[in-house]
Write a protein that holds these residues in place. Structure first.
Motif, PDB file in Angstrom:
ATOM      1  N   GLY A 101     104.880  31.036   0.776  1.00 37.98           N
ATOM      2  CA  GLY A 101     104.368  31.377   2.096  1.00 37.98           C
ATOM      3  C   GLY A 101     103.024  30.734   2.399  1.00 37.98           C
ATOM      4  O   GLY A 101     102.340  30.226   1.506  1.00 37.98           O
ATOM      5  N   ASP A 102     102.657  30.741   3.677  1.00 41.66           N
ATOM      6  CA  ASP A 102     101.350  30.244   4.110  1.00 41.66           C
ATOM      7  C   ASP A 102     100.376  31.424   4.078  1.00 41.66           C
ATOM      8  O   ASP A 102     100.041  32.009   5.102  1.00 41.66           O
ATOM      9  CB  ASP A 102     101.461  29.652   5.519  1.00 41.66           C
ATOM     10  N   GLU A 107      95.112  37.084   0.457  1.00 45.36           N
ATOM     11  CA  GLU A 107      96.401  37.274  -0.212  1.00 45.36           C
ATOM     12  C   GLU A 107      96.512  36.410  -1.461  1.00 45.36           C
ATOM     13  O   GLU A 107      97.052  36.861  -2.487  1.00 45.36           O
ATOM     14  CB  GLU A 107      97.538  36.940   0.758  1.00 45.36           C
ATOM     15  N   VAL A 108      96.000  35.196  -1.396  1.00 44.37           N
ATOM     16  CA  VAL A 108      96.049  34.313  -2.561  1.00 44.37           C
ATOM     17  C   VAL A 108      95.245  34.910  -3.705  1.00 44.37           C
ATOM     18  O   VAL A 108      95.699  34.945  -4.859  1.00 44.37           O
ATOM     19  CB  VAL A 108      95.515  32.911  -2.199  1.00 44.37           C
ATOM     20  N   GLY A 115      99.742  38.257 -10.934  1.00 42.80           N
ATOM     21  CA  GLY A 115     100.204  37.104 -11.701  1.00 42.80           C
ATOM     22  C   GLY A 115     101.355  36.383 -11.045  1.00 42.80           C
ATOM     23  O   GLY A 115     102.145  35.708 -11.721  1.00 42.80           O
ATOM     24  N   SER A 116     101.470  36.484  -9.745  1.00 42.74           N
ATOM     25  CA  SER A 116     102.566  35.868  -9.004  1.00 42.74           C
ATOM     26  C   SER A 116     102.031  34.741  -8.125  1.00 42.74           C
ATOM     27  O   SER A 116     100.832  34.641  -7.867  1.00 42.74           O
ATOM     28  CB  SER A 116     103.273  36.916  -8.135  1.00 42.74           C
ATOM     29  N   SER A 117     102.936  33.887  -7.655  1.00 35.86           N
ATOM     30  CA  SER A 117     102.509  32.790  -6.787  1.00 35.86           C
ATOM     31  C   SER A 117     102.287  33.266  -5.359  1.00 35.86           C
ATOM     32  O   SER A 117     101.459  32.714  -4.629  1.00 35.86           O
ATOM     33  CB  SER A 117     103.548  31.666  -6.804  1.00 35.86           C
ATOM     34  N   ASP A 118     103.031  34.291  -4.939  1.00 34.42           N
ATOM     35  CA  ASP A 118     102.929  34.849  -3.592  1.00 34.42           C
ATOM     36  C   ASP A 118     102.771  36.369  -3.688  1.00 34.42           C
ATOM     37  O   ASP A 118     103.018  36.969  -4.747  1.00 34.42           O
ATOM     38  CB  ASP A 118     104.192  34.523  -2.795  1.00 34.42           C
ATOM     39  N   ALA A 148      91.692  33.202   6.582  1.00 31.02           N
ATOM     40  CA  ALA A 148      92.236  31.883   6.931  1.00 31.02           C
ATOM     41  C   ALA A 148      93.503  31.600   6.132  1.00 31.02           C
ATOM     42  O   ALA A 148      93.624  31.965   4.961  1.00 31.02           O
ATOM     43  CB  ALA A 148      91.202  30.801   6.663  1.00 31.02           C
ATOM     44  N   ARG A 149      94.466  30.932   6.774  1.00 28.08           N
ATOM     45  CA  ARG A 149      95.713  30.567   6.112  1.00 28.08           C
ATOM     46  C   ARG A 149      95.510  29.346   5.218  1.00 28.08           C
ATOM     47  O   ARG A 149      94.664  28.486   5.477  1.00 28.08           O
ATOM     48  CB  ARG A 149      96.791  30.262   7.158  1.00 28.08           C
TER      49      ARG A 149
END
Length: 271
Positions: A101-102, A107-108, A115-118, A148-149
């Motif tokens: 996702g963007d 969120e990042v 420990g997840s990418s998203d 910011a995305r």
């Protein structure tokens, strides 16, 4: 009666690689490589393409096992411990970090907890975790970009966001995999200043940085290991290893290495 003075138990290293060998397809990617990182030390892994830097960093991050030899990470030996649990105590900064996702900067950074990418569906951070994200984002100079995305961030902003993500779990070991990749000069300098500042505020944390370029090393780098053809070419304190003679030998090219203002640089030696 005389009471013997108590003797403090020796502090185990944060990372202890002993005579590690990694073989793939009948070829040694690493051969008899040893590396010991103690608390508060900041190591650089340097060498030409194919020298084995990424393979060694993979084991440092508990993402792979040696074919022979031993690797102890945070006092636990690979092959005898649950790797997913161990990885929660290791911060990893990789500019090639991929997401579906963007996501926003907030969120990042929160994915450092899971420990997840998203973002994980239905997972809700605590107030304490939210506050830590805000503090860490501020510490890397991104407070104004919290919402910011990812798609609108510069490469330098992404790098600093990934550093904040790596720090949310308060890791004892921070791994930086070519963190200055794709950055212009100004963004690189901002990123390296951020790393230097974090090393000052997190004094017990150790780190390992992989790079091809001496110019990409923070001034707080304390030790260095030069790799060539999967073997240790030189190892020790940074000022003793990052010399013209040794770096030239590792890269098989005549180079002049200088250090000014705490930072290293290398250029071709004029014939």
């Amino acid at each position: 009666m005389t009471v013997a003075p108590s003797v403090a138990a020796p502090v185990p290293p944060v990372l202890d690689v002993v005579a590690a060998r990694v073989a793939r397809g009948g070829r040694d990617l690493l051969h008899d490589v040893s590396l010991r990182v103690d608390s508060g030390q900041h190591w650089a892994l340097i060498g030409p393409n194919g020298a084995g830097k990424t393979t060694l960093l993979t084991m440092c991050g508990a993402l792979g096992h040696p074919t022979a030899g031993t690797v102890d990470v945070l006092g636990r030996r690979l092959g005898r411990v649950e790797l997913s649990e161990l990885r929660r105590h290791i911060g990893h900064v990789d500019p090639r970090h991929r997401m579906v996702g963007d996501n926003t900067v907030r969120e990042v950074v929160l994915t450092g907890f899971t420990g997840s990418s998203d973002p994980v569906p239905r997972w809700v951070p605590t107030d304490e975790q939210e506050a830590r994200v805000v503090d860490l984002v501020a510490s890397v100079g991104l407070s104004s970009r919290l919402s910011a995305r990812w798609s609108v961030l510069s490469q330098g902003e992404r790098g600093r966001a990934l550093i904040a993500r790596a720090l949310v779990s308060q890791p004892a070991l921070l791994l930086l995999d070519e963190p200055a990749t794709g950055l212009d000069v100004a963004a690189r300098e901002h990123l390296l200043d951020t790393v230097d500042e974090l090393r000052t505020t997190h004094r017990a944390m150790s780190s390992v940085t992989v790079t091809h370029h001496l110019e990409d090393l923070p001034s707080s780098t304390s030790h260095a290991l030069l790799l060539r053809d999967g073997r240790v070419f030189a190892t020790g304190r940074a000022d003793d290893v990052l010399t013209s003679e040794l770096v030239s030998g590792a890269f098989d090219h005549p180079l002049v290495v200088d250090r000014a203002g705490g930072r290293w640089s290398a250029r071709a030696r004029r014939r």
